[in-house]
Design a protein around this motif. Structure first.
Motif, PDB file in Angstrom:
ATOM      1  N   SER A   1      -4.186   4.307  13.384  1.00 42.34           N
ATOM      2  CA  SER A   1      -5.263   5.197  13.840  1.00 42.34           C
ATOM      3  C   SER A   1      -4.998   5.722  15.244  1.00 42.34           C
ATOM      4  CB  SER A   1      -6.602   4.455  13.809  1.00 42.34           C
ATOM      5  OG  SER A   1      -6.865   4.010  12.499  1.00 42.34           O
TER       6      SER A   1
ATOM      7  N   THR B   1      -4.134   6.084   0.934  1.00 40.14           N
ATOM      8  CA  THR B   1      -4.150   4.671   0.581  1.00 40.14           C
ATOM      9  C   THR B   1      -5.459   4.240  -0.089  1.00 40.14           C
ATOM     10  OG1 THR B   1      -2.962   4.520   2.664  1.00 40.14           O
ATOM     11  CG2 THR B   1      -3.478   2.452   1.584  1.00 40.14           C
TER      12      THR B   1
ATOM     13  N   LYS C   1       3.061  -1.200   7.346  1.00 43.49           N
ATOM     14  CA  LYS C   1       3.048  -0.876   5.909  1.00 43.49           C
ATOM     15  C   LYS C   1       4.486  -0.799   5.400  1.00 43.49           C
ATOM     16  CE  LYS C   1      -1.636   0.656   6.279  1.00 43.49           C
ATOM     17  NZ  LYS C   1      -2.676   1.619   6.026  1.00 43.49           N
TER      18      LYS C   1
END
Ligand SMILES: *Cc1c(COP(=O)(O)O)cnc(C)c1O
Length: 403
Positions: A79, A154, A206
């Protein structure tokens, strides 16, 4: 009154051994060299760190497929990288078109609004990628400075396979193209330069198989010129891209860079470069296919149709009568495997990111899924999942275990 020390609990007392196998959509397991690198601390300024930073940028350029001089790490979650992109490219009077397929792309739009730009959203049905014709239509509705989208959404397991087409449309319209690749970078093709992408951002935890808290972004020359010409700096001092350049380009102080995480990211990117992108993409595709065939053999259905399906974060429909918390709790309590729930959709999610795409975690997960579904009263052959997955994987591990 002095505050007394609390009852002391060691991490050994707080955490099970072994830790749960993380098969959710991030964070994901990290390889040994990344863990070793993360255990070290280095001064953030000086020739040793400068050497690491320059090497990390070279590796980042390969993984992002770009010749951009500006590849920056960011201390913070994905983010923070999203906010660095949106807050630096937008300000009052600027206009952005944001493709919204779900939660994370919705967050891009929110960040644009907080930068006080005018944000137009193009909503896409959950589980679907955007049709570039809709973007072309939307771009006719006025001048846009920025088009932003995620490569993979996602929250609902959808993939925007049309990133290259949308980027071409953005370029024709004179808008900068921002792409969030947090859940996709190194798991599927992405060509920053060849596709004409102006800002590409990602995060460690990820597909890169790194620790959480370190992120990555690159800016094209075109994007950088607009940032330099801003009427005034963004409100976010920490995320001001021009200040970040002082560390990432000039090797001078902006804030104390997270040197342990930077070392870890260096190792994560090095392992990707050693594996090579084509082999890594193939490994992700194959293991994801094994999980998909396995879930289907257990009678479950994928949420996204194949032509819109994100391979690295699989959204799977819950069988009738079963809710996500019950299934996830059973998987964790009985099998020490964690998966992910959903933001309001009738699905659960399984990651196929980085080290999750290996034979052992895939077969262990499919075996546990079969047993869990049977135990929870879902009619299925509990062995069918692991057998179907094994049939896809064959006997050969694709790509070598890095390290
Ligand atoms: C996980 C994710 C993010 C947010 O990353 P955080 O590290 O949680 O801030 C953004 N975009 C996508 C596509 C993601 O999957």
């Amino acid at each position: 009154m002095p505050v007394p020390a609390p009852p002391i609990r060691t991490l050994d007392a707080l955490l099970p051994e072994p830790l749960p196998l993380m098969m959710g959509v991030g964070p994901t397991p990290i390889p040994e060299p990344v863990a070793r690198a993360h255990a070290r601390v280095l001064n953030h300024l000086g020739p040793l760190m400068n050497g690491v930073v320059e090497s990390l940028k070279d590796l980042g350029r390969y993984v992002l497929q770009t010749g951009n001089p500006r590849v920056f790490g960011i201390s913070g979650p994905g983010s923070a990288a999203m906010e660095m992109a949106m807050a630096n490219l937008l300000w009052p009077g600027r206009r952005a078109l944001v493709v919204v397929n779900g939660t994370f792309s919705g967050r891009l739009a929110e960040m644009g609004r907080r930068a006080e730009a005018e944000v137009v959203t193009l909503g896409v049905a959950p589980g679907h990628g955007v049709d570039p014709e809709r973007v072309a239509e939307a771009l006719k509705q006025g001048r846009f400075d920025v088009v932003a989208m995620v490569q993979g959404e996602t929250s609902c397991g959808a993939c925007n396979f049309a990133v290259p087409e949308v980027a071409a449309l953005a370029q024709q319209a004179g808008a900068l193209m921002v792409v969030d690749t947090v859940v996709t970078l190194s798991t599927m093709p992405l060509q920053t330069d060849d596709w004409g992408l102006d800002v590409v951002l990602s995060a460690g935890q990820k597909g890169l198989a790194c620790v959480p808290g370190i992120s990555l972004v690159t800016f094209s020359e075109r994007a950088w010129q607009q940032i330099e010409a801003r009427p005034k700096p963004p409100a976010q001092w920490v995320l001001d891209a021009r200040l970040a350049a002082s560390f990432w380009m000039e090797h001078t102080y902006h804030y104390t860079a997270p040197t342990s995480s930077i070392l870890a990211l260096h190792e994560a990117l090095r392992l990707i470069a050693e594996e090579t992108l084509p082999i890594r993409h193939d490994r992700h595709e194959r293991h994801s296919r094994a999980v998909q065939r396995g879930m289907e053999a257990l009678g479950l259905e994928m949420f996204a149709p194949p032509e819109h399906r994100l391979r690295s974060a699989l959204a799977i429909r819950l069988p009738p009568g079963l809710d996500a918390p019950t299934l996830l709790a059973h998987m964790e309590e009985r099998f020490n495997i964690q998966m992910a729930g959903a933001f309001g959709l009738p699905i659960f999610r399984v990651g196929q990111l980085g080290e999750q795409c290996r034979r052992e975690p895939v077969l262990r997960t499919m075996d546990a899924m079969g047993q869990s579904l049977a135990a929870l009263g879902v009619p299925c052959d509990p062995r069918a999942g692991v057998e179907a997955a094994e049939a896809v994987l064959g006997e050969v591990e694709v790509g070598r275990v890095a390290g």
